[in-house]
Motif scaffolding. Structure first.
Motif, short mmCIF file in Angstrom:
data_model
loop_
_atom_site.label_atom_id
_atom_site.label_comp_id
_atom_site.label_asym_id
_atom_site.label_seq_id
_atom_site.Cartn_x
_atom_site.Cartn_y
_atom_site.Cartn_z
N ALA A 140 34.74 -25.93 44.82
CA ALA A 140 35.48 -25.86 45.78
C ALA A 140 35.43 -27.05 46.83
CB ALA A 140 35.28 -24.54 46.17
N ASP A 141 33.92 -27.39 46.99
CA ASP A 141 33.83 -28.27 48.11
C ASP A 141 34.25 -29.56 47.40
OD1 ASP A 141 32.08 -26.54 49.40
OD2 ASP A 141 30.48 -27.62 49.47
N LEU A 142 34.20 -30.00 46.03
CA LEU A 142 34.95 -31.13 45.76
C LEU A 142 36.36 -31.40 45.91
CD1 LEU A 142 34.88 -34.07 44.24
CD2 LEU A 142 34.77 -32.64 42.10
N GLY A 143 36.91 -29.98 45.45
CA GLY A 143 38.33 -29.85 45.67
C GLY A 143 38.76 -30.03 47.08
N LEU A 377 30.05 -33.93 39.31
CA LEU A 377 30.32 -34.43 40.61
C LEU A 377 30.41 -36.18 40.50
CD1 LEU A 377 31.40 -34.07 43.34
CD2 LEU A 377 29.00 -34.14 43.92
N ALA A 378 29.33 -36.70 40.07
CA ALA A 378 29.38 -38.06 40.04
C ALA A 378 30.24 -38.73 38.95
CB ALA A 378 27.83 -38.57 39.37
N PHE A 379 30.67 -37.99 37.96
CA PHE A 379 31.84 -38.33 37.15
C PHE A 379 33.04 -38.50 37.77
CE2 PHE A 379 35.18 -37.86 33.91
CZ PHE A 379 34.83 -38.79 32.94
N GLU A 380 33.36 -37.32 38.68
CA GLU A 380 34.70 -37.06 39.25
C GLU A 380 34.88 -38.23 40.30
OE1 GLU A 380 37.03 -35.56 38.29
OE2 GLU A 380 36.03 -34.11 36.82
N LEU A 381 33.61 -38.34 41.16
CA LEU A 381 33.54 -39.50 42.17
C LEU A 381 33.85 -40.89 41.68
CD1 LEU A 381 30.46 -38.56 44.49
CD2 LEU A 381 33.10 -38.01 44.79
N ALA A 382 33.44 -41.19 40.60
CA ALA A 382 33.71 -42.40 39.61
C ALA A 382 35.08 -42.57 39.50
CB ALA A 382 32.61 -42.58 38.58
N ARG A 383 35.65 -41.40 38.87
CA ARG A 383 36.97 -41.47 38.38
C ARG A 383 38.02 -41.67 39.70
NH1 ARG A 383 40.33 -36.41 35.56
NH2 ARG A 383 42.29 -37.64 35.30
N TRP A 384 37.65 -41.00 40.93
CA TRP A 384 38.28 -41.13 42.15
C TRP A 384 38.08 -42.57 42.64
CZ3 TRP A 384 41.91 -37.71 43.51
CH2 TRP A 384 42.30 -37.83 44.74
N GLY A 385 37.30 -43.38 42.43
CA GLY A 385 37.14 -44.54 42.76
C GLY A 385 35.88 -44.75 43.89
N ILE A 386 35.09 -43.83 43.87
CA ILE A 386 34.34 -43.63 45.01
C ILE A 386 32.73 -44.22 44.53
CG2 ILE A 386 33.15 -41.95 46.40
CD1 ILE A 386 35.81 -42.50 47.55
N VAL A 387 32.35 -44.95 45.44
CA VAL A 387 30.75 -45.36 45.11
C VAL A 387 30.04 -44.62 46.26
CG1 VAL A 387 29.27 -47.32 45.28
CG2 VAL A 387 31.57 -47.50 44.11
N ALA A 393 35.03 -36.87 53.09
CA ALA A 393 34.81 -35.81 54.12
C ALA A 393 34.02 -34.61 53.49
CB ALA A 393 35.88 -35.24 55.02
N TRP A 394 32.63 -34.21 53.60
CA TRP A 394 31.98 -33.10 52.93
C TRP A 394 31.64 -32.11 54.12
CZ3 TRP A 394 31.66 -33.39 47.73
CH2 TRP A 394 31.84 -34.49 47.13
#
Length: 844
Positions: A140-143, A377-387, A393-394
Motif C-alpha cells: 500500500a505504501d509503495l502503491g 520493493l528494491a525490484f519495483e523501484l528499479a523497474r520504475w527507474g528509481i535509484v 513521496a513516502w
C-alpha cells in the motif's frame, strides 16, 4: 451483510463528491461500521471526472486482503442487483472476475503495483481509492508512492485515501496541506470492555513449551465460556496465528461440543472463509477463531462478543542475516480498539481482553516497510527507474539498511546491475508475479530444462498449507502424483505454467536442488566438519544453520535451505534439499575461480589468509595465500566486527551517537511538519552502523591490520565526518554537549541514555539550579532533560524531568532533611527565586 439500509457514511457522500470534484487528493477518516468500503466507491461512479472525456472509465478500490476484496465486490454487486463481473468486479493474483462493462474493480494491493508498472499513466482509470490504509502494508505504501508519481503527469487522476484511523500529519505531509480532510462517525453500539488476564498453572519443567501452549488454550477456552455466559450472540476470538487457532479449536471441541467452532484465516479455502462469516443455519451459537484478518474490512455477522488474546504475529526482516523471523508481539492500542469495535457492529456487545487493564500497549503498529524484506520493493523501484528512494513521496521512507540488503540480494541473483537498474535477466523476471528470488528461479529454469518443475516448486513454497518440517521432495512427489487432492496448489502451479508457456508434466525431480540454489544462492550450506557431530552447516551468506542429528540431510556435504527460522546465527533449517558439488559448480561459474579470503581468528588474534574457490562462505577448495591484499584485509576486519556484534566506541563517540539518536527521535521524521531539517537525522544504532560499515568506517582502514588497531581509531570523528553538513551545523544548537545552569557552571550532559530511547541526563548539585522554575529542554524544546539533583556531597537527592513539580512537592521534604546535615549550604524556602550557587554560604 445485507444490501440497503442507512449507514453513517451516506450523510457525507455529497461532501466527498464535492471534494473530489475540486481536488485530486482527499483524505477520509471513517470509523468502523460507517460503510465507507461499499458506499463511497459506488457513489463516485457517475461523477463527471469518473466518466471521463471518452466515456465511462474505471475506478479502482484497493483492499489489503483477498477475503475482503471478494466480499466487498460481492456486496456492492448485490446492492446493484447484479452479479460480480458486471458493473463491479474484482482482480487479485491468480483470480479475476471482471467483464467488458466493469467500472469498479476491487483489487488487492499487489495488483495496483503491477498495473502501474505496466502502464504508468493508468489509461482508462479515473481514480484510486485506498481502503483501510491504516494497516500500512508495504504494497500500500509503495502503491501510494507510485500513484503520486503518476499523478505528477496525470493531474486528472483522483486519489482517495480512507481508513478508520490515519496518521493525519504524516499523510498531509505527503499529499499536501491543502488536501481536504473529511471525517465520518461509525455505526456502533455500546461495547462493555472487561479485562480478564489468564492465570497459568506453575510447571516445574521450564522447557515444556507444548505444556504451556496447551495451558494457554485451556485458559482461553475457559474465558470463551465465561464470555458466552455474560452476553448473547456469537463470539469472535482474535489469536496471533493458525497454530493457536487450532489448539483452541481442539480445546473447545472437547469442552463445548454444542458450539459451532469456525476458523478464519488466510490458509483456508474461500468456501470455508465465507462459511465462517455467516451465522449457523441450524441456529447454534458460533465461535469464530480468527487471525487479524477479521480486524477490519469484513463484518462477521451475528458477532456480539469479542475475545482478544492481545497478540499479533508479524514477520520482521533482519538485514544483517537476510532472513525474516515471525515475532509474536503485544497488539497495539489502535488494533485492540479496532477489534473491540467488532463487538458493536450489529448491537450492544462485550469485549473480553485477556490481559490486565494496567498492561501498557504501544499506540500504533509499525508500518510494514520498517520491518519487511525489501528485496521486492528494491525490484519495483528499479523497474520504475528509481535509484534514490527520495525521488518518491513516502509516508515512511524505506530504511537504508534493509533496502541495501534487498539490493545486494538482487545483485547476487543477477537481477540488478551496479547502477541499481534491472539487468536483462531482471527484466525477464517482470512477467513472474512472485518474490524476486522465485522469479529468478523461474526465469532460469529453462537452463535446466525444468520449467514445469520450477512452477510446481514455486506453488509449493508459496502455498499456505506447507506446515512443520515436511520433506520438500516427498511433498512435491505426492502433489504431482495426485494434483486433484491439492486444488489450491494445482491452480497456482497451472497458472505459473501458463505464464511460462509449458504444461505441468514433470518427469524428474533431479534438478530440485539446482532450482533452489538459483533462488537461494545465499542459503547454499556446507556441512561443518566438527567434533560436535553432524547437522551443523555454514551458509554461503556466512551464517550458521543446523539440522537435528537424525535428520536424513544431517550428513549431506552440501544442501540448499529453502526455509530457515530467521535467527541470525544458528538458524534452524526447516526445509532443504541436497545438491551435488558438480552441479553447484556448473550452476555458478564463480565457484571455479580462485579468490583471496581473509578471516579474523579470535583464538589467534590475527588475520588468517588463504586462497579459496567456492560460493560465498561455502569453500569447495583452499590453498595457501602468499600475500594479503589490502581490500581483502579491509573486508575481513569489517566482517569480524559484524560477527562480534559490537563496535569499540569510546565515551565521546557514545555521547555523539546519543545526541544524534535523540534528534532522530525528536526531529527526524519527515512526517513531522514542524521539523525544518531538510534531511532526516541518521540511524546510528548499533545494528544500523554494523550494516553500513563499508560506508563510514571502510575508507579509514588503510594500513589497519588488527581489531586492536581499529579500537584505537577516532571512530566518533569518522561518524561526525559522515554527517550531512546541514545537520552537522545544527548539532550543537539542538543537542549541546554542555548546559549552562543558573550558577553559571557549564555542566556536561549525558546522552548515552538516548541510545535506549530515554532522555539525556544532567547531574547537577541542587543549589546550582536555584532560579530554574522548570526543567531545561533540548531539541528545540521538545525533550525535557532528566535532572539528577545532587547533595553537596554529590550524592543523589532526586531524579526528575519535572522540576516545577519537584519544587512544589518534593523539595520541602528534601530541605527539611538536608538543611541540618549540610548547614553551610543554602536551603531557601523558595528555590525558584533564590540565587544559585556552586559554593557554601560563607564563600558566596
Amino acid at each position: 451483510m445485507t444490501p440497503g439500509g442507512e449507514l453513517p457514511i451516506d450523510a457525507h457522500l455529497p461532501a466527498i463528491r464535492q471534494a473530489l470534484a475540486a481536488h485530486s487528493r482527499v483524505l477520509l477518516v471513517a470509523e468502523p461500521g460507517a460503510g465507507k468500503t461499499t458506499r463511497v466507491p459506488l457513489a463516485l461512479l457517475n461523477e463527471a471526472w469518473c466518466l471521463g472525456e471518452r466515456g465511462a472509465s474505471r475506478l479502482l478500490l484497493l483492499e489489503p486482503r483477498r477475503v475482503a476484496a471478494r466480499l466487498a465486490a460481492g456486496f456492492m454487486a448485490e446492492s446493484l442487483g447484479e452479479r460480480v463481473g458486471e458493473t463491479v468486479g474484482y482482480r487479485m493474483r491468480g483470480e479475476s472476475r471482471v467483464g467488458p462493462n466493469t467500472r469498479l474493480e476491487v483489487i488487492t494491493q499487489g495488483v495496483l503495483t503491477r498495473m502501474l508498472q505496466d502502464d504508468p499513466l493508468l489509461e482508462g482509470v479515473s481514480g484510486i481509492v485506498f481502503d483501510e490504509f491504516h494497516e500500512r502494508s508495504l504494497e500500500a505504501d509503495l502503491g501510494l508512492a507510485l500513484a503520486l508519481d503518476a499523478q505528477s503527469v496525470r493531474d486528472d487522476l483522483r486519489l482517495l485515501v480512507m481508513s478508520a484511523t490515519l496518521d493525519i500529519g504524516a499523510l498531509l505531509g505527503v499529499l499536501g496541506e491543502a488536501t481536504p480532510l473529511l471525517e465520518s462517525q461509525g455505526r456502533s453500539f455500546p461495547v462493555e470492555t472487561r479485562y480478564r488476564p489468564l492465570s497459568f498453572r506453575s510447571n516445574s519443567n521450564s522447557n515444556s513449551n507444548s505444556s504451556s501452549r496447551d495451558d494457554a488454550a485451556s485458559q482461553q477456552a475457559i474465558a470463551v465460556g465465561e464470555a458466552l455466559a455474560l452476553s448473547e450472540g456469537d463470539a469472535l476470538v482474535f489469536l496471533p496465528g493458525v497454530a493457536e487457532i487450532r489448539r483452541l479449536a481442539r480445546e473447545l471441541a472437547s469442552r463445548r461440543p454444542e458450539l459451532a467452532v469456525r476458523e478464519l484465516h488466510g490458509r483456508l479455502p474461500l468456501e470455508e472463509q465465507r462459511r465462517a462469516l455467516k451465522p449457523e443455519a441450524d441456529g447454534r451459537r458460533r465461535v469464530v477463531l480468527s487471525t487479524a484478518i477479521a480486524e477490519s474490512s469484513v463484518t462477521v455477522d451475528g458477532v456480539r462478543i469479542v475475545i482478544d488474546a492481545g497478540q499479533e504475529r508479524v514477520p520482521v526482516f533482519q538485514p544483517r542475516s537476510g532472513l525474516s523471523r515471525l515475532e509474536t508481539r503485544r497488539v497495539n492500542r489502535a488494533s485492540a480498539d479496532q477489534r473491540r469495535g467488532r463487538a458493536g457492529r450489529q448491537g450492544p456487545g462485550l469485549c473480553l481482553r485477556l490481559w490486565a487493564e494496567e498492561q501498557p500497549l504501544p499506540a500504533h503498529g509499525e508500518p510494514e516497510i520498517l520491518q519487511a524484506d525489501l528485496a521486492p520493493l528494491a525490484f519495483e523501484l528499479a523497474r520504475w527507474g528509481i535509484v534514490e528512494p527520495s525521488a518518491l513521496a513516502w509516508i515512511t521512507p524505506p530504511p537504508a539498511g534493509a533496502l541495501a540488503a534487498g539490493r545486494r540480494l538482487l545483485q547476487r541473483l543477477g537481477l540488478m546491475d551496479e547502477g541499481l537498474l534491472l539487468t536483462e535477466l531482471g527484466r525477464s523476471c517482470i512477467r513472474w508475479p512472485t518474490h524476486p528470488r522465485l522469479a529468478a528461479m523461474l526465469a532460469r529454469a529453462g537452463e535446466l530444462d525444468a520449467v514445469p518443475l520450477a512452477c510446481a516448486l514455486v506453488a509449493t513454497l508459496e502455498g499456505r498449507d506447507l506446515d512443520g518440517e515436511q520433506d520438500l521432495e516427498r511433498t512435491l512427489q505426492a502433489r504431482l502424483a495426485q494434483p486433484s487432492a491439492h486444488r489450491q496448489w494445482q491452480r497456482e502451479a497451472q497458472r505459473l505454467a501458463r505464464i511460462g508457456g509449458v504444461g505441468l508434466e514433470v518427469t524428474s525431480l533431479a534438478p530440485l536442488g539446482e532450482l533452489l540454489a538459483l533462488a537461494y544462492p545465499d542459503r547454499v550450506a556446507q556441512r561443518i566438519q566438527h567434533d560436535a557431530g553432524p547437522g551443523r552447516f555454514r551458509l554461503a551468506s556466512g551464517g550458521l544453520a543446523t539440522l537435528p542429528e537424525r535428520h536424513p540431510l544431517a550428513h549431506a556435504e552440501l544442501l540448499v535451505a529453502a526455509e530457515l527460522d530467521g535467527q541470525a546465527s544458528g538458524a534452524r533449517i526447516f526445509r532443504g534439499v541436497a545438491i551435488e558439488r558438480a552441479r553447484l559448480e556448473a550452476l555458478f561459474p564463480e565457484t571455479r575461480e580462485w579468490r583471496a579470503s581473509l578471516e579474523w581468528s579470535e583464538e589467534q588474534g590475527r588475520l588468517i589468509g588463504e586462497q579459496v574457490r567456492g560460493l560465498g562462505a561455502v569453500v569447495l577448495e583452499r590453498k595457501a595465500l602468499s600475500s594479503l591484499p589490502p581490500e581483502a584485509v579491509r573486508q575481513a576486519l569489517l566482517d569480524a566486527l559484524r560477527r562480534r556484534g559490537e563496535l569499540p566506541f569510546d565515551d565521546s563517540a557514545e555521547q555523539l551517537r546519543g545526541r544524534v539518536s535523540l534528534l532522530r527521535q525528536a526531529l527526524g521524521s519527515r512526517g513531522d511538519q514542524d521539523c525544518e531539517d531538510e534531511q532526516d537525522w541518521p540511524d546510528w544504532s548499533l545494528p544500523a552502523l554494523l550494516d553500513d560499515l563499508e560506508a563510514w568506517l571502510g575508507p579509514h582502514l588503510d594500513g589497519v591490520r588488527s581489531l586492536d588497531a581499529v579500537a584505537r581509531l577516532p571512530l566518533g570523528r569518522f561518524l561526525l565526518d559522515s554527517l550531512d553538513w546541514s545537520l552537522c551545523g545544527r548539532l550543537d544548537a539542538l543537542a549541546p554537549e554542555r548546559l549552562e545552569v543558573p550558577s553559571g557552571s557549564q555542566i556536561r550532559l549525558d546522552y548515552t541514555p538516548c541510545l535506549e530511547g530515554r532522555s539525556p541526563v544532567l547531574a547537577v548539585k541542587l543549589q546550582e539550579t536555584f532560579g530554574w522554575r522548570e526543567s531545561p529542554r533540548v531539541a528545540e524544546g521538545r525533550v525535557a532533560v532528566l535532572l539528577h539533583l545532587l547533595s553537596p556531597a554529590r550524592r543523589p537527592l532526586q531524579v526528575t524531568a519535572d522540576l516545577a513539580s519537584f519544587w512544589a512537592n518534593g523539595y520541602p521534604e528534601v530541605r527539611k532533611e538536608m538543611r541540618g546535615r549540610y548547614p553551610k549550604h543554602p536551603w531557601p524556602e523558595d528555590p525558584t527565586t533564590a540565587e544559585a550557587t556552586a559554593r557554601t554560604k560563607r564563600r558566596s
